[in-house]
Design an enzyme around this catalytic site. Structure first.
Site, short mmCIF file in Angstrom:
data_model
loop_
_atom_site.label_atom_id
_atom_site.label_comp_id
_atom_site.label_asym_id
_atom_site.label_seq_id
_atom_site.Cartn_x
_atom_site.Cartn_y
_atom_site.Cartn_z
NE ARG A 1 38.66 40.36 38.24
CZ ARG A 1 39.98 40.41 38.42
NH1 ARG A 1 40.76 39.65 37.69
NH2 ARG A 1 40.49 41.23 39.31
CD GLU B 1 37.23 33.38 39.79
OE1 GLU B 1 38.06 34.01 40.48
OE2 GLU B 1 37.44 33.06 38.61
CG HIS C 1 41.44 34.25 39.88
ND1 HIS C 1 40.20 34.84 39.90
CD2 HIS C 1 42.31 35.25 39.54
CE1 HIS C 1 40.31 36.14 39.61
NE2 HIS C 1 41.58 36.40 39.39
#
Length: 328
Positions: free
Chosen positions: A240, A269, A287
């Site tokens: 993460r 993000e 991601h």
């Protein structure tokens, strides 16, 4: 009796929307609009449930604006977008989608490790720019993966999957650090040795981060930790954003205090720290570690299963909290 009303916060597979429509009154988002917190709250004011992704924040303010909301089904294994304490206090069930993305994410983590070690993105950019005019012995010479030391910080299911790939497929020496040590049987299966975090940082040739994000894990890898790593080491983050201090990492990469990094997740993000975009020795992906069609469909389907099972009285399949008193 009227059906429960649910919101699907992002565009998902049409077949999953159709399945949910058989059980609920559904408001979908086929245009995939990114709603502001106020817009999301307005749409949830009359909803009993919602299917979210990691980009929707569920906190006390949102819960106060959605008095009918009883369950939030996250289409992700992580749930740092949830204020779990506030949800539990408000009597709102939370769920996630573990297990179905384990092997796919481990595949990607290892692919990112290899791309980083062998400088694939950097060399592709060089080729596409028309700079490849001659061969030289040190042209984008990277680091070996086979026989090297693989360090894993966070040894849940995904970390174990990466360990197995490294140990069994590439003959890597696997070391790991985790809040709790694995059983001897799992350590043997993964061919992994438990070490302190300090030894992990000091010895890993390739350090892969797969720990969950919590306030305690924020900036687990910062300037001090990067300084303990080998100058030849590579850092891979598929966990993460926020686990790594991206500014400190960019500076370490710029000064070649570590060799390279591969990042699939970022602080804040979809924004990326601008300094990371300026250094060549980093592989950046948006991601996508779980992004295969079968896996993303399995994630959406499990989120739908949680909603259906909750409202038909069986209880969710993968709960992340246990509210003391459910909302009426």
């Amino acid at each position: 009796m009227s059906k429960p009303r649910i919101l699907i916060a992002r565009n998902i597979f049409p077949e999953v929307v159709e399945r949910l429509s058989q059980h609920f009154e559904v408001e979908a988002n086929p245009d995939d609009v990114i709603w502001s917190p106020a817009e999301l709250a307005a749409r949830l004011a009359d909803k009993d449930g919602v299917l979210t992704t990691g980009s929707q924040r569920v906190d006390a303010a949102l819960l106060a604006a959605a008095p009918r909301l009883k369950i939030v089904a996250n289409m992700a294994v992580g749930y740092n977008n949830f204020d779990v304490e506030a949800m539990t206090a408000a009597g709102v069930q939370g769920t996630n989608t573990p297990d179905v993305l384990t092997e796919t994410t481990a595949d990607f983590g290892f692919a990112l490790l290899m791309a980083t070690a062998r400088r694939m993105a950097e060399s592709e950019h060089y080729l596409r720019a028309g700079k490849w005019t001659r061969w030289s012995y040190d042209l984008f010479a990277g680091s070996d993966v086979h026989g090297s030391t693989l360090g894993i910080l966070g040894m849940g299911r995904i970390g174990q999957g990466i360990a197995r790939r490294g140990a069994h497929g590439f003959g890597m020496n696997v070391v790991y650090h985790n809040r709790s040590r694995l059983t001897p049987e799992l350590e043997a299966e993964c061919k992994a040795r438990y070490v302190s975090k300090e030894e992990l940082l000091r010895t890993a040739d390739h350090l892969v981060l797969v720990l969950p994000y919590t306030p305690e894990s924020h900036h687990s890898i910062g300037a001090a930790e990067l300084a303990q790593m080998k100058p030849t080491a590579n850092l891979i983050n598929i966990a993460r954003g926020g686990i790594v201090d991206d500014a400190a990492l960019a500076q370490a990469l710029k000064e070649r205090r570590i060799a390279a990094a591969g990042l699939d997740v970022f602080e804040g993000e979809p924004e990326v720290h601008p300094a990371l975009l300026e250094v060549p020795n980093v592989v950046l992906t948006p991601h996508i570690a779980s992004a295969t069609v079968p896996t993303r469909l399995a994630m959406a389907s499990l989120a739908a299963d949680n909603l259906i099972a909750f409202f038909d009285g069986r209880g969710p399949l993968t709960p992340i909290n246990q509210p003391a008193a459910q909302r009426a």
